[in-house]
Design an enzyme around this catalytic site. Sequence first.
Site, short mmCIF file in Angstrom:
data_model
loop_
_atom_site.label_atom_id
_atom_site.label_comp_id
_atom_site.label_asym_id
_atom_site.label_seq_id
_atom_site.Cartn_x
_atom_site.Cartn_y
_atom_site.Cartn_z
N TYR A 1 19.36 -43.22 -18.15
CA TYR A 1 18.40 -43.24 -17.05
C TYR A 1 19.05 -43.78 -15.77
O TYR A 1 18.99 -43.14 -14.71
CB TYR A 1 17.19 -44.08 -17.42
CG TYR A 1 16.26 -44.38 -16.26
CD1 TYR A 1 15.53 -43.36 -15.65
CD2 TYR A 1 16.13 -45.67 -15.76
CE1 TYR A 1 14.69 -43.62 -14.57
CE2 TYR A 1 15.30 -45.95 -14.69
CZ TYR A 1 14.58 -44.93 -14.10
OH TYR A 1 13.76 -45.19 -13.03
N ALA B 1 10.44 -38.38 -10.79
CA ALA B 1 11.61 -38.82 -11.56
C ALA B 1 11.33 -38.70 -13.05
O ALA B 1 10.18 -38.71 -13.48
CB ALA B 1 11.97 -40.26 -11.23
N TYR B 2 12.40 -38.58 -13.80
CA TYR B 2 12.33 -38.72 -15.26
C TYR B 2 12.48 -40.20 -15.54
O TYR B 2 13.54 -40.80 -15.31
CB TYR B 2 13.48 -37.92 -15.90
CG TYR B 2 13.48 -37.93 -17.42
CD1 TYR B 2 13.10 -36.80 -18.12
CD2 TYR B 2 13.89 -39.05 -18.13
CE1 TYR B 2 13.12 -36.79 -19.52
CE2 TYR B 2 13.91 -39.05 -19.52
CZ TYR B 2 13.52 -37.91 -20.21
OH TYR B 2 13.54 -37.91 -21.58
N TRP C 1 10.11 -52.38 -11.57
CA TRP C 1 8.87 -52.86 -12.18
C TRP C 1 7.64 -52.32 -11.44
O TRP C 1 6.74 -53.07 -11.06
CB TRP C 1 8.84 -54.39 -12.21
CG TRP C 1 9.90 -55.04 -13.03
CD1 TRP C 1 11.07 -54.49 -13.49
CD2 TRP C 1 9.91 -56.42 -13.48
NE1 TRP C 1 11.80 -55.42 -14.19
CE2 TRP C 1 11.12 -56.61 -14.21
CE3 TRP C 1 9.04 -57.48 -13.33
CZ2 TRP C 1 11.46 -57.83 -14.79
CZ3 TRP C 1 9.37 -58.70 -13.90
CH2 TRP C 1 10.56 -58.87 -14.63
N ASP D 1 9.20 -26.65 -9.77
CA ASP D 1 10.33 -27.18 -10.53
C ASP D 1 11.42 -27.58 -9.54
O ASP D 1 12.10 -26.73 -8.96
CB ASP D 1 10.85 -26.13 -11.50
CG ASP D 1 12.04 -26.62 -12.32
OD1 ASP D 1 12.43 -27.81 -12.17
OD2 ASP D 1 12.59 -25.82 -13.10
N LYS E 1 19.89 -41.72 -12.25
CA LYS E 1 19.33 -42.12 -10.96
C LYS E 1 20.44 -42.40 -9.95
O LYS E 1 20.32 -42.08 -8.76
CB LYS E 1 18.43 -43.33 -11.13
CG LYS E 1 17.13 -43.04 -11.87
CD LYS E 1 16.21 -42.08 -11.10
CE LYS E 1 15.62 -42.73 -9.88
NZ LYS E 1 14.70 -41.81 -9.15
#
Length: 296
Positions: free
Chosen positions: A125, A60-61, A150, A36, A129
């Site tokens: 998001y 990453a989420y 992308w 984690d 980031k």
Amino acid sequence: MRVLVIGRTGQISTELLARLPRAGHEAVGLEPPDFDMTSAAQVDAAFAHYRPEAVINAAAYTAVDRAEDDRALAFAVNATGPHLLGEAAARAGVPVVHYSTDYIFDGTGGRPYTEADAPAPVGAYGASKLAGELLLHLAQPRSVTLRTAWVCSAHGNNFVKTMLRFGKERPEMRVVADQHGAPTFADDLADAAIALLPRLAAAPAGDRCFGVFHLTGQPHTTWHGFAEAIFAGAAARGQAAPKLIPITTADYPTRAVRPANSRLDCSRAAAILGIQAADWRAGLDRCLDALKETRP
């Protein structure tokens, strides 16, 4: 060099773990449920156990729409995690390579974004980031952030695989044609990080090789243009192509706002790091070939 890769089954981490040993490095991949990155104790334990000489954060989420309703988890993974990695890396004296996103910009600009352009994320998001970039570099100045966009590969969930799956099920498809950017293939992003490792390991804090850089594929296109290329390649490999209908962003509403302009200027990475933006069309060919080989 012993490299700790945060992430193990994602698009970029899969490529990293396959390619690092070929380049002569020892690679260790960590991800939940075994690790984690939002836990300081677990991050410290991983550094103590594996004693990495470099760290690449490919975790990453990335659920852009879900992040609007799950901001806490998005910020934990995308901001707290990189901060903890940066702190541990600074204590260990090792560099970090981190991947970020075009979503740190609002996408309203009329030209490709440079690293000098002010970030202005419009969703959770992108905000998470951006926070991760800032916290990482604050904790460990000997870090490199590669902003990209992308991302696709033969692994995981991405636009190429979605198009191919739907293309088998539908005679026609509607694809957004007013969002501009550049597909980027995960193997190119992995190769870029691996090429940097020797230089980063030897460079002192303050060296020009550290900081934020843009790195996507080239040339620029739209999602519709990318879909056309995908199905042209698929047709050459024996899959029937659906009819593609261009639509606007307004025709395809989503929970989170998508940037209309995801174009990133990659000239700084070329000038300072010696890393050129790769032609995504070659990456697409590699991806389609790999998917064809794994097709049952």
